[in-house]
Design an enzyme around this catalytic site. Structure first.
Site, PDB file in Angstrom:
ATOM      1  N   GLU A  40     -26.178  65.474  58.704  1.00  0.00           N
ATOM      2  CA  GLU A  40     -27.875  65.839  59.018  1.00  0.00           C
ATOM      3  C   GLU A  40     -27.882  64.262  58.936  1.00  0.00           C
ATOM      4  OE1 GLU A  40     -29.053  68.302  59.726  1.00  0.00           O
ATOM      5  OE2 GLU A  40     -27.394  69.203  60.729  1.00  0.00           O
ATOM      6  N   SER A 126     -12.752  51.615  68.565  1.00  0.00           N
ATOM      7  CA  SER A 126     -12.819  52.874  69.661  1.00  0.00           C
ATOM      8  C   SER A 126     -11.846  52.947  70.399  1.00  0.00           C
ATOM      9  CB  SER A 126     -14.797  52.327  69.841  1.00  0.00           C
ATOM     10  OG  SER A 126     -15.132  52.824  68.729  1.00  0.00           O
ATOM     11  N   HIS A 255     -18.008  66.987  70.116  1.00  0.00           N
ATOM     12  CA  HIS A 255     -17.218  66.339  69.973  1.00  0.00           C
ATOM     13  C   HIS A 255     -17.461  64.710  69.144  1.00  0.00           C
ATOM     14  CE1 HIS A 255     -14.542  62.752  71.033  1.00  0.00           C
ATOM     15  NE2 HIS A 255     -15.743  62.372  71.565  1.00  0.00           N
ATOM     16  N   SER A 256     -19.012  64.711  69.005  1.00  0.00           N
ATOM     17  CA  SER A 256     -19.754  63.242  68.085  1.00  0.00           C
ATOM     18  C   SER A 256     -21.186  64.014  68.351  1.00  0.00           C
ATOM     19  CB  SER A 256     -19.295  62.163  68.672  1.00  0.00           C
ATOM     20  OG  SER A 256     -20.121  62.167  70.693  1.00  0.00           O
TER      21      SER A 256
END
Length: 373
Positions: A40, A126, A255-256
């Site tokens: 959030e 990443s 996923h993200s």
């Protein structure tokens, strides 16, 4: 155990103490609470990015509990629960996501790229699957040290399609390294479902081709994950060989925060896994059946865990960002002249035009030291 928390085979019950099981449950639910608040937070524009762990908590806690604290962990990007189980505090999770001055990475990484040298957790990077050959090299070093420890490398089934996965598997097998390859098969490689990802029998079936013992386990059963990881670790060290674990689970969240999974899967599908086969629900049923956990315990813990997360969240928001001086450190032991010149140039620029930059949000840069305060 089944979806109602009943042990299916008494011989495979790890027979963990009440304290251990409660710790499992509290870590899984604390991770869930942290995920909701940080998700959030990103949606409100407070942080730039986030990845939740919804539905995969059992793979994190079950495997982490089976390891020794000295074992080296290579994560992909969805293993925050492993680090939490090892004692990484909420303050540092928040500091990393907010890239503030308390962040161990000094604000240089995007959110969820955690790392902690003291807890033997290698910093997340990443690029996909790079951790597999790195883990093989580290496990080979551990073997040469004869240190009675193992390395565990987490990855998703999508990463198993990368060339680095082949390199990591083959190096670990041929060099006979004490390495656990832990695949979280959560059904999707971002938007690509498993039926479009491969035609073989999952990831575990690839192990024999490399000469690696393999096992497929119910990733939503925290005890099954614990048992499989504990035995794989024991054998990896005793026999100096890698093991491949495929934990079947489901990624309930997107996923993200850059993804909208409603574009490629139905709400009914997600709700099924969330309501009918969630690792947290299974463990709660198990505890309730033994009188270890009730509704009052649940309400009190949910309130306490949310308060703890919110306290860390608010502290992270108030903390200043790292000093701009840290842009130039930790690459060279002795800063070369060209970099020194750039540092001095930035210092002069910022102090000549400081009214155009929000320097008050950053720790102060002490001239000539390359440090902040």
């Amino acid at each position: 155990m089944d979806r109602q928390g009943q042990i299916l085979n008494p011989d495979e019950d790890p027979k963990l103490s009440k304290e251990q099981v409660l710790n499992f449950y509290q870590k899984m639910t604390l991770l869930n609470t942290m995920d909701r608040i940080l998700y959030e937070s990103q949606r409100q524009g407070r942080i730039s990015f986030y990845m939740t762990n919804y539905g995969e908590e059992g793979t994190h806690i079950g495997s982490a509990a089976a390891l020794d604290p000295t074992d080296l962990v290579f994560g992909q990007y969805r293993e925050a629960g492993v680090l939490m189980y090892r004692g990484f505090p909420l303050d540092l999770f928040m500091a990393q996501c907010y890239a503030n001055a308390d962040d161990l990475g000094k604000g240089r990484q995007m959110p969820v790229h955690y790392g902690c040298k003291d807890l033997n957790f290698v910093t997340i990077s990443s690029p996909l699957a790079t951790q597999l050959p790195q883990a093989a090299g580290s496990a080979y070093a551990v073997k040469r040290e004869n240190a009675n420890r193992a390395v565990i490398c987490y990855f998703g089934e999508g990463a198993a399609s990368e060339g680095d996965a082949h390199a990591g598997f083959n190096f670990a097998a041929t060099l006979e390294c004490p390495l656990l390859f832990f695949c979280r098969n959560n059904g999707y490689a971002i938007s690509t479902p498993t039926n479009e990802q491969y035609r073989g029998d999952g990831i575990a079936a690839r192990g024999p081709g490399y000469g690696m013992p393999s096992i497929r386990v119910d990733g939503n059963d925290v005890f099954a994950v614990y048992n499989a990881t504990r035995e794989a670790r024991r054998r990896a060290i005793a026999e100096n060989q890698p093991f491949l674990i495929e934990a079947m689970t489901y990624r309930i969240g997107h996923h993200s925060t850059s993804d909208d999974s409603s574009a490629y899967r139905s709400v009914d599908e997600v709700n099924y896994w969330d309501k009918q086969d969630h690792p947290i629900s299974r463990l709660r049923h198990y505890m309730a059946a033994r009188g270890w956990w009730g509704e009052e315990d649940e309400r009190a813990w949910r309130k306490q865990s949310r308060r703890r997360v919110m306290e860390a969240f608010e502290k992270a928001e108030r903390r200043k960002k790292p000093s701009p001086a840290l842009l130039f450190t930790d690459v060279y032991q002795d800063m070369p002249p060209a970099l020194q010149k750039q540092q001095e140039s930035l210092w002069r620029h910022l102090h000549s035009y400081r009214e155009h930059y929000p320097l008050g949000q950053y720790e102060e840069w002490v001239e000539g030291t390359g440090e902040g305060k």
